[in-house]
Design a protein around this motif. Structure first.
Motif, PDB file in Angstrom:
ATOM      1  N   SER A 279       0.786  -1.234   0.000  1.00  0.00           N
ATOM      2  CA  SER A 279       0.000   0.000   0.000  1.00  0.00           C
ATOM      3  C   SER A 279       0.815   1.279   0.000  1.00  0.00           C
ATOM      4  O   SER A 279       0.245   2.359   0.190  1.00  0.00           O
ATOM      5  N   SER A 280       2.127   1.181  -0.217  1.00  0.00           N
ATOM      6  CA  SER A 280       2.958   2.381  -0.113  1.00  0.00           C
ATOM      7  C   SER A 280       2.878   3.280  -1.335  1.00  0.00           C
ATOM      8  O   SER A 280       3.227   4.460  -1.264  1.00  0.00           O
ATOM      9  N   SER A 281       2.417   2.768  -2.474  1.00  0.00           N
ATOM     10  CA  SER A 281       2.338   3.582  -3.686  1.00  0.00           C
ATOM     11  C   SER A 281       1.035   4.370  -3.656  1.00  0.00           C
ATOM     12  O   SER A 281       0.084   4.085  -4.379  1.00  0.00           O
ATOM     13  N   VAL A 282       0.990   5.396  -2.804  1.00  0.00           N
ATOM     14  CA  VAL A 282      -0.267   6.081  -2.522  1.00  0.00           C
ATOM     15  C   VAL A 282      -0.716   7.015  -3.639  1.00  0.00           C
ATOM     16  O   VAL A 282      -1.791   7.606  -3.556  1.00  0.00           O
ATOM     17  N   LEU A 283       0.084   7.134  -4.711  1.00  0.00           N
ATOM     18  CA  LEU A 283      -0.358   7.908  -5.863  1.00  0.00           C
ATOM     19  C   LEU A 283      -1.145   7.043  -6.849  1.00  0.00           C
ATOM     20  O   LEU A 283      -1.834   7.568  -7.721  1.00  0.00           O
ATOM     21  N   ASP A 284      -1.047   5.721  -6.729  1.00  0.00           N
ATOM     22  CA  ASP A 284      -1.854   4.839  -7.570  1.00  0.00           C
ATOM     23  C   ASP A 284      -3.337   5.126  -7.339  1.00  0.00           C
ATOM     24  O   ASP A 284      -3.750   5.462  -6.226  1.00  0.00           O
ATOM     25  N   ASN A 285      -4.135   4.961  -8.381  1.00  0.00           N
ATOM     26  CA  ASN A 285      -5.550   5.330  -8.286  1.00  0.00           C
ATOM     27  C   ASN A 285      -6.263   4.686  -7.099  1.00  0.00           C
ATOM     28  O   ASN A 285      -6.973   5.351  -6.349  1.00  0.00           O
ATOM     29  N   THR A 286      -6.078   3.390  -6.942  1.00  0.00           N
ATOM     30  CA  THR A 286      -6.789   2.685  -5.882  1.00  0.00           C
ATOM     31  C   THR A 286      -6.346   3.171  -4.514  1.00  0.00           C
ATOM     32  O   THR A 286      -7.174   3.497  -3.652  1.00  0.00           O
ATOM     33  N   GLU A 287      -5.035   3.225  -4.299  1.00  0.00           N
ATOM     34  CA  GLU A 287      -4.529   3.649  -2.996  1.00  0.00           C
ATOM     35  C   GLU A 287      -4.845   5.114  -2.725  1.00  0.00           C
ATOM     36  O   GLU A 287      -5.152   5.488  -1.584  1.00  0.00           O
ATOM     37  N   ARG A 288      -4.776   5.954  -3.750  1.00  0.00           N
ATOM     38  CA  ARG A 288      -5.105   7.364  -3.554  1.00  0.00           C
ATOM     39  C   ARG A 288      -6.543   7.520  -3.082  1.00  0.00           C
ATOM     40  O   ARG A 288      -6.861   8.351  -2.233  1.00  0.00           O
ATOM     41  N   GLY A 289      -7.443   6.710  -3.635  1.00  0.00           N
ATOM     42  CA  GLY A 289      -8.830   6.759  -3.197  1.00  0.00           C
ATOM     43  C   GLY A 289      -8.978   6.372  -1.743  1.00  0.00           C
ATOM     44  O   GLY A 289      -9.785   6.967  -1.008  1.00  0.00           O
ATOM     45  N   ILE A 290      -8.206   5.385  -1.301  1.00  0.00           N
ATOM     46  CA  ILE A 290      -8.263   4.966   0.102  1.00  0.00           C
ATOM     47  C   ILE A 290      -7.652   6.034   0.995  1.00  0.00           C
ATOM     48  O   ILE A 290      -8.143   6.294   2.099  1.00  0.00           O
ATOM     49  N   VAL A 291      -6.574   6.680   0.529  1.00  0.00           N
ATOM     50  CA  VAL A 291      -5.998   7.805   1.285  1.00  0.00           C
ATOM     51  C   VAL A 291      -7.050   8.895   1.466  1.00  0.00           C
ATOM     52  O   VAL A 291      -7.200   9.462   2.559  1.00  0.00           O
ATOM     53  N   ALA A 292      -7.787   9.200   0.397  1.00  0.00           N
ATOM     54  CA  ALA A 292      -8.843  10.217   0.494  1.00  0.00           C
ATOM     55  C   ALA A 292      -9.886   9.817   1.527  1.00  0.00           C
ATOM     56  O   ALA A 292     -10.328  10.650   2.337  1.00  0.00           O
ATOM     57  N   GLU A 293     -10.290   8.555   1.523  1.00  0.00           N
ATOM     58  CA  GLU A 293     -11.254   8.090   2.514  1.00  0.00           C
ATOM     59  C   GLU A 293     -10.701   8.246   3.926  1.00  0.00           C
ATOM     60  O   GLU A 293     -11.417   8.666   4.848  1.00  0.00           O
ATOM     61  N   PHE A 294      -9.419   7.910   4.090  1.00  0.00           N
ATOM     62  CA  PHE A 294      -8.813   8.038   5.418  1.00  0.00           C
ATOM     63  C   PHE A 294      -8.765   9.491   5.862  1.00  0.00           C
ATOM     64  O   PHE A 294      -9.031   9.805   7.036  1.00  0.00           O
ATOM     65  N   LEU A 295      -8.413  10.395   4.957  1.00  0.00           N
ATOM     66  CA  LEU A 295      -8.343  11.810   5.323  1.00  0.00           C
ATOM     67  C   LEU A 295      -9.692  12.304   5.831  1.00  0.00           C
ATOM     68  O   LEU A 295      -9.766  13.008   6.848  1.00  0.00           O
TER      69      LEU A 295
END
Length: 205
Positions: free
Chosen positions: A39-55
């Motif tokens: 999950s470290s590639s937080v610029l990838d579409n899927t991970e970025r979406g999860i980062v947004a949810e976490f924020l």
């Protein structure tokens, strides 16, 4: 939970130091190792979406229980307001010829799955389930310095679903300009909780 109990699993937060278990030994790997690998590639579409949810969850104080995949909406506040979170970015993790055009998904759903019951509910006509949409834009445009973990690189638009239903009843996506027409000025991460609370108060019970 009994061995034959197939009811919902109540998720709990695990610690990064929790180890993988191997009979007769240890793999020398922890949950933190797995997270870094997966999950470290937080610029990838899927991970970025999860980062947004976490924020959004973090801003609202809703991180006590783990994220649930495939729910009919992303978050629910203590007052029962259901929130759908969408993300977009100008920059992607792959090589680009130009910056991405901003589009957010707002499609209505025909079926909504409830993880608590394991059952789906059909909606005819299709509908948007959440009460509020939070659109999260990673607005940074310099690939050398983009960092989804920097909240200063994000902006947020909070819109009642009723407004989307009225103005974009059948649309499956919405661009940035029409989104601004609906939402007005974006808010920063520091103002996000206040913006969500204000919009939630305008949603009829």
């Amino acid at each position: 939970m009994k061995a034959d109990d197939l009811g919902p699993i109540r998720p709990r937060l695990k610690e990064p130091t929790d180890e993988f278990r191997v009979r007769g030994g240890s793999p020398g790997a922890t949950l933190g190792d797995y997270w870094r690998w997966s999950s470290s590639s937080v610029l990838d579409n899927t991970e970025r979406g999860i980062v947004a949810e976490f924020l959004v969850a973090n801003a609202l104080g809703l991180t006590e229980t783990p994220r649930v995949e495939w729910g009919s909406y992303d978050l629910e506040t203590s007052s029962g307001t259901r929130i759908e979170i969408k993300s977009a970015a100008y920059l992607q993790s792959w090589r680009q010829k130009k910056r991405s055009t901003i589009q957010f998904g707002i499609a209505r759903t025909k079926e909504a799955w409830d993880p608590a019951t394991g059952e789906s509910r059909t909606h005819s006509p299709p509908k948007r389930i959440a009460d509020i949409y939070v659109f999260c834009l990673l607005k940074h445009e310099n690939k050398a310095t983009v960092d989804p973990l920097d909240t200063e690189q994000w902006e947020f638009y909070v819109v009642p679903t009723s407004v989307i239903d009225k103005e974009k009843p059948c649309s499956e996506t919405i661009g940035l300009r029409p989104l601004k027409d609906l939402a007005g000025r974006p808010c920063s991460y520091n103002d996000l909780a206040t913006a969500v609370t204000r919009v939630a108060e305008s949603v009829p019970p």
